[in-house]
Each structure stands twice: as C-alpha cells, then as structure tokens.
Design an enzyme around this catalytic site. Structure first.
Site, PDB file in Angstrom:
ATOM      1  N   GLY A  12      67.871  19.323  73.560  1.00 45.08           N
ATOM      2  CA  GLY A  12      66.904  19.854  72.588  1.00 45.08           C
ATOM      3  C   GLY A  12      67.052  21.361  72.427  1.00 45.08           C
ATOM      4  O   GLY A  12      67.419  22.053  73.374  1.00 45.08           O
ATOM      5  N   ASP A 140      60.814  22.873  79.029  1.00 50.24           N
ATOM      6  CA  ASP A 140      60.009  22.179  80.045  1.00 50.24           C
ATOM      7  C   ASP A 140      60.030  22.865  81.416  1.00 50.24           C
ATOM      8  O   ASP A 140      59.219  22.552  82.275  1.00 50.24           O
ATOM      9  CB  ASP A 140      60.510  20.739  80.230  1.00 50.24           C
ATOM     10  CG  ASP A 140      60.201  19.866  79.033  1.00 50.24           C
ATOM     11  OD1 ASP A 140      59.511  20.333  78.112  1.00 50.24           O
ATOM     12  OD2 ASP A 140      60.655  18.700  79.018  1.00 50.24           O
ATOM     13  N   ARG A 175      32.885  20.560  69.362  1.00 45.45           N
ATOM     14  CA  ARG A 175      33.747  19.384  69.551  1.00 45.45           C
ATOM     15  C   ARG A 175      34.542  19.474  70.844  1.00 45.45           C
ATOM     16  O   ARG A 175      34.677  20.540  71.438  1.00 45.45           O
ATOM     17  CB  ARG A 175      34.776  19.306  68.413  1.00 45.45           C
ATOM     18  CG  ARG A 175      34.192  18.898  67.092  1.00 45.45           C
ATOM     19  CD  ARG A 175      35.276  18.897  66.039  1.00 45.45           C
ATOM     20  NE  ARG A 175      34.709  18.562  64.741  1.00 45.45           N
ATOM     21  CZ  ARG A 175      35.309  18.796  63.584  1.00 45.45           C
ATOM     22  NH1 ARG A 175      36.499  19.355  63.554  1.00 45.45           N
ATOM     23  NH2 ARG A 175      34.734  18.461  62.456  1.00 45.45           N
ATOM     24  N   HIS A 285      57.227  19.981  68.050  1.00 48.37           N
ATOM     25  CA  HIS A 285      58.396  20.863  68.030  1.00 48.37           C
ATOM     26  C   HIS A 285      58.068  22.310  67.677  1.00 48.37           C
ATOM     27  O   HIS A 285      58.962  23.155  67.734  1.00 48.37           O
ATOM     28  CB  HIS A 285      59.452  20.278  67.084  1.00 48.37           C
ATOM     29  CG  HIS A 285      60.003  18.980  67.617  1.00 48.37           C
ATOM     30  ND1 HIS A 285      59.401  17.781  67.353  1.00 48.37           N
ATOM     31  CD2 HIS A 285      61.057  18.723  68.412  1.00 48.37           C
ATOM     32  CE1 HIS A 285      60.066  16.817  67.969  1.00 48.37           C
ATOM     33  NE2 HIS A 285      61.082  17.357  68.613  1.00 48.37           N
ATOM     34  N   GLN A 287      56.656  24.067  69.578  1.00 51.03           N
ATOM     35  CA  GLN A 287      56.903  24.722  70.871  1.00 51.03           C
ATOM     36  C   GLN A 287      58.361  25.105  71.061  1.00 51.03           C
ATOM     37  O   GLN A 287      58.699  25.936  71.892  1.00 51.03           O
ATOM     38  CB  GLN A 287      56.512  23.786  72.025  1.00 51.03           C
ATOM     39  CG  GLN A 287      55.053  23.516  72.091  1.00 51.03           C
ATOM     40  CD  GLN A 287      54.736  22.206  72.812  1.00 51.03           C
ATOM     41  OE1 GLN A 287      54.442  22.220  73.996  1.00 51.03           O
ATOM     42  NE2 GLN A 287      54.804  21.089  72.121  1.00 51.03           N
ATOM     43  N   ARG A 288      59.239  24.450  70.325  1.00 49.89           N
ATOM     44  CA  ARG A 288      60.668  24.736  70.506  1.00 49.89           C
ATOM     45  C   ARG A 288      61.183  25.739  69.479  1.00 49.89           C
ATOM     46  O   ARG A 288      62.298  26.232  69.589  1.00 49.89           O
ATOM     47  CB  ARG A 288      61.466  23.430  70.391  1.00 49.89           C
ATOM     48  CG  ARG A 288      61.110  22.407  71.449  1.00 49.89           C
ATOM     49  CD  ARG A 288      62.319  21.724  72.029  1.00 49.89           C
ATOM     50  NE  ARG A 288      63.142  21.058  71.069  1.00 49.89           N
ATOM     51  CZ  ARG A 288      63.390  19.750  71.054  1.00 49.89           C
ATOM     52  NH1 ARG A 288      62.827  18.974  71.972  1.00 49.89           N
ATOM     53  NH2 ARG A 288      64.185  19.226  70.169  1.00 49.89           N
TER      54      ARG A 288
HETATM   55  O1  F6P Z   1      63.311  18.380  77.040  1.00 52.93           O
HETATM   56  C1  F6P Z   1      62.550  19.152  76.192  1.00 52.93           C
HETATM   57  C2  F6P Z   1      61.690  18.296  75.327  1.00 52.93           C
HETATM   58  O2  F6P Z   1      61.015  19.228  74.567  1.00 52.93           O
HETATM   59  C3  F6P Z   1      60.739  17.322  76.021  1.00 52.93           C
HETATM   60  O3  F6P Z   1      59.559  17.879  76.496  1.00 52.93           O
HETATM   61  C4  F6P Z   1      60.493  16.325  74.931  1.00 52.93           C
HETATM   62  O4  F6P Z   1      60.070  15.094  75.429  1.00 52.93           O
HETATM   63  C5  F6P Z   1      61.825  16.230  74.279  1.00 52.93           C
HETATM   64  O5  F6P Z   1      62.443  17.485  74.448  1.00 52.93           O
HETATM   65  C6  F6P Z   1      61.749  15.841  72.847  1.00 52.93           C
HETATM   66  O6  F6P Z   1      63.018  15.753  72.320  1.00 52.93           O
HETATM   67  P1  F6P Z   1      63.299  15.304  70.802  1.00 52.93           P
HETATM   68  O7  F6P Z   1      63.232  16.521  69.971  1.00 52.93           O
HETATM   69  O8  F6P Z   1      64.659  14.756  70.823  1.00 52.93           O
HETATM   70  O9  F6P Z   1      62.270  14.293  70.426  1.00 52.93           O
END
Ligand code: F6P
Length: 361
Positions: A12, A140, A175, A285, A287-288
C-alpha cells in the site's frame, strides 16, 4: 562497489515513499556514481520488465508529494504469481523472471521499499542470491525491527485532525461519533490518535473488546452530564467472543482479506444499547494520502540515504531501521520475523487507562 541498482515500492502507498526514492536516487547518483533504475508497480514491474532510468533530475520536487512516482501494488508476488494455464488461472513461482530482468538491465542490487509483505518477498529473493536492501514503510507501524516506519506519523496526524473535527458535531448534536481507522493487526494509529485527539473509547486488535464495557463508559459519561462521546476503532478490532469484520477475501493480494465495517457494527450496537444517536466515519485511504509530515520527510530521507550507504558498503540482505534516534540496519530475517503489535503494558495504554479512556476490556 555496485554500479547499477534498481528501486521499487511495494504494498500500500504511504506518505514518504517519494522522499525515500529521492534520497536513494540522489545519494546513489551524486555520492556514489551509481546508475539508478526505477521499477514500476512493485514486483510486477520486475516480473514484466517495466523499468526505466531514474536520474537526479527525475526526482527533483517530489519530496513533499504523497504516493509514489513509481507506482505500487499489493499483488504480484513473484513466488505466487497468477498465470494462465489452458483456460485456468493458476499461481506459479516466476521468480526466475526477476533474476532475468535484473540481468537484462545489468542491475546488481535492488532497493525494496515496503511493508511486511514486500520485505518478506525481498528476503526470499535474497535467500536465492539477489542483493537486496529494504526500507520499512507502512502507515500501520507494524514492523518490529524498527522503532518507527515512515508514513505512520502522517497517518497519525490525519487521524488526529479527524477526531478534532468530529468533536464539533459530537458536542453540538450530543452524539456518539465513531471513527474507524486503519490498522489490521496492530492498533498504533487508533491508540496514538485516540490519545492525541482525546477519545473516550479506543478499540485495537490487540485487546479484544467487551461491548458492555464500551456501553458502560458511554452511559457513565451521560450520567456525568457529558453529552457526547468519541470512539476510535481500528479496522482489525474484534469482540472478545467474535472475529474481525471482513469485507471480502482477495486471493492474490499480500493482504488476504479486505477489512472494514467494525465502526458501523460498534455504532449500531452503541445506539441500540444507550439510546444515543451514534454515527460512524470511516477514514480509509485518507490516512495514506497527502503530503508527508516534516517528521516523515526527514525519516524517509534518512532511511533513503542509509539504504544508499548500505549498497555502497555492499551490506545486502539488510533493512534500514530507526533505533532510538539513530539510523541503523538489521537483517531482513529479523525485519520480517514478527509483527510489531501494541503490547498490553505499552506506555500509551497505561496513560490512556489512567485518563479513564475505555480500552474495551
Ligand atoms: O497495510 C496498510 C493498510 O493501510 C492496512 O491498514 C489496510 O488494511 C490495508 O493497507 C488496506 O489496503 P488496500 O488499500 O489494498 O485496501
């Protein structure tokens, strides 16, 4: 000294990948006079020969950019690669293609920037004779041989900002707001963002939760005239007597199951048992994505320059790592041995408990 190397990003995406690519390329080219080849889309590019030269000019300006200029995938494991036989898709070991393409391009060594899945493949390839250096990536933070992976700090900042923003609606509408964050087997993002954002309940995969404890905490807050609650839950959290919530299975991915949905389960149960309106936000995503924090840019840059140093010193089969505040390296065997999960006696957990945060147990 090796003269020509390849570099790939696997698994990822995570904020800081480009910063590592930049640091490796600049250091290898300028400091050590090497040629750097960029491999597209992880191990897939190495199997399918999608490889191009990366010069220092190609990596100019990418330091603050999220994602990876090389592309990535969490599929395409050379030891378990989908091929068509007759009219059937089967999985085969095509690792010989990796060696073929390394040799076609005269690449003597490979830098693999990845998490546990990619680094395990790197280790297998190294065992077969490939000269490999690893760089630990994952939001993670679940690699045990380093104190921190790059990407985690940015994900943590994003999750914390989300909790801050959810407080607004929670307070205004009285809430329960549930935030589902990533973390499949390790709850670092949930724990750290929950602490940083002032959550009332934090649920992580390492501590199976009891629903009654969560309900109890929210009811107690109501009795104390606190009209809202914030729950942060890792996607891999599960009840004491149940399993993780799986969206689907993915047969050829490094991650065999796609998680997601626990936030919804918690919100429904909380609403049912407390009578309080409960809403869920899945951060996913977000977070990424985005620009890496200053911390991640610096960590990724230090990792990248050290990976180039290891190549120059011909120290292969190693992964760069952070120990305290020092950049060092460990063997790929150590790097992929076990996951870095949150231990029950972790300092952040102790602090959370002292503050009265419910950890679900
Ligand atoms: O390994 C990092 C991560 O962000 C995990 O927390 C998550 O489960 C996974 O990647 C999700 O990956 P994908 O984008 O392939 O669904």
């Amino acid at each position: 000294m090796v003269k020509k190397i390849g570099i790939l990003t696997g698994g990822g995406d995570a904020p800081g990948l480009n910063a590592v690519i930049r640091a490796v390329t600049k250091t290898c080219c300028s400091e050590y006079g090497m040629t750097v080849m960029g491999i597209e889309n992880g191990f897939g590019g190495l199997i399918q020969n999608r490889i191009r030269e990366l010069t220092a000019a190609d990596v100019t300006g990418i330091l603050p950019r999220g994602g990876t200029i090389l592309g990535t995938t969490n599929r395409d494991n050379p030891f378990h690669y989908p091929v068509v036989k007759g009219d059937k898709k089967v999985f085969a070991d095509v690792s010989d293609r990796v060696f073929e393409n390394m040799s076609i391009h005269d690449m003597e060594a490979l830098v693999v920037i990845g998490g546990d899945g990619s680094l395990a493949i790197a280790r297998q390839l190294h065992d077969l004779g490939l000269k490999v250096v690893g760089v630990p990536k994952t939001i993670d933070n679940d690699l045990s041989a380093t104190d921190q992976t790059f990407g985690f700090d940015t994900a943590l900042a994003t999750a914390t900002e989300a909790i801050d923003k959810l407080h607004t609606t929670a307070e205004s509408h009285h809430r329960v707001m549930v935030l589902e964050v990533m973390g499949r087997y390790a709850g670092w993002i949930a724990l750290a963002s929950g602490l940083a954002g002032g959550a009332d309940v934090i649920l992580i995969p390492e501590i199976p939760y009891q629903l009654e404890k969560v309900i109890d905490k929210i009811n107690k807050r109501s009795q104390q005239h606190k009209k809202f609650s914030i729950v942060v839950v890792a996607e891999g959290a599960k009840p004491e007597d149940g399993e993780m919530v799986v969206q689907k299975t993915v047969e050829d991915s490094f991650d065999p199951v796609r998680l997601g949905g626990i936030g919804n389960v918690i919100a429904q149960q909380v609403e049912k048992h407390t009578g309080k309106e409960s809403r869920v936000t899945v951060l996913g995503h977000l977070q990424r994505g985005g620009s890496p924090t200053a911390f991640d840019r610096i960590l990724a840059t230090r990792y990248g320059t050290e990976a180039a140093n290891l190549l120059a010193r011909e120290k292969f089969g190693a992964m760069v790592c952070l120990q305290g505040n020092t950049i060092s390296s460990v063997s790929l065997a150590e790097a992929t041995g076990e996951l870095n999960q949150v231990k029950p006696d972790n300092d952040m957990i102790k602090s959370a408990r002292k503050l009265g945060i419910c950890m679900g147990d």
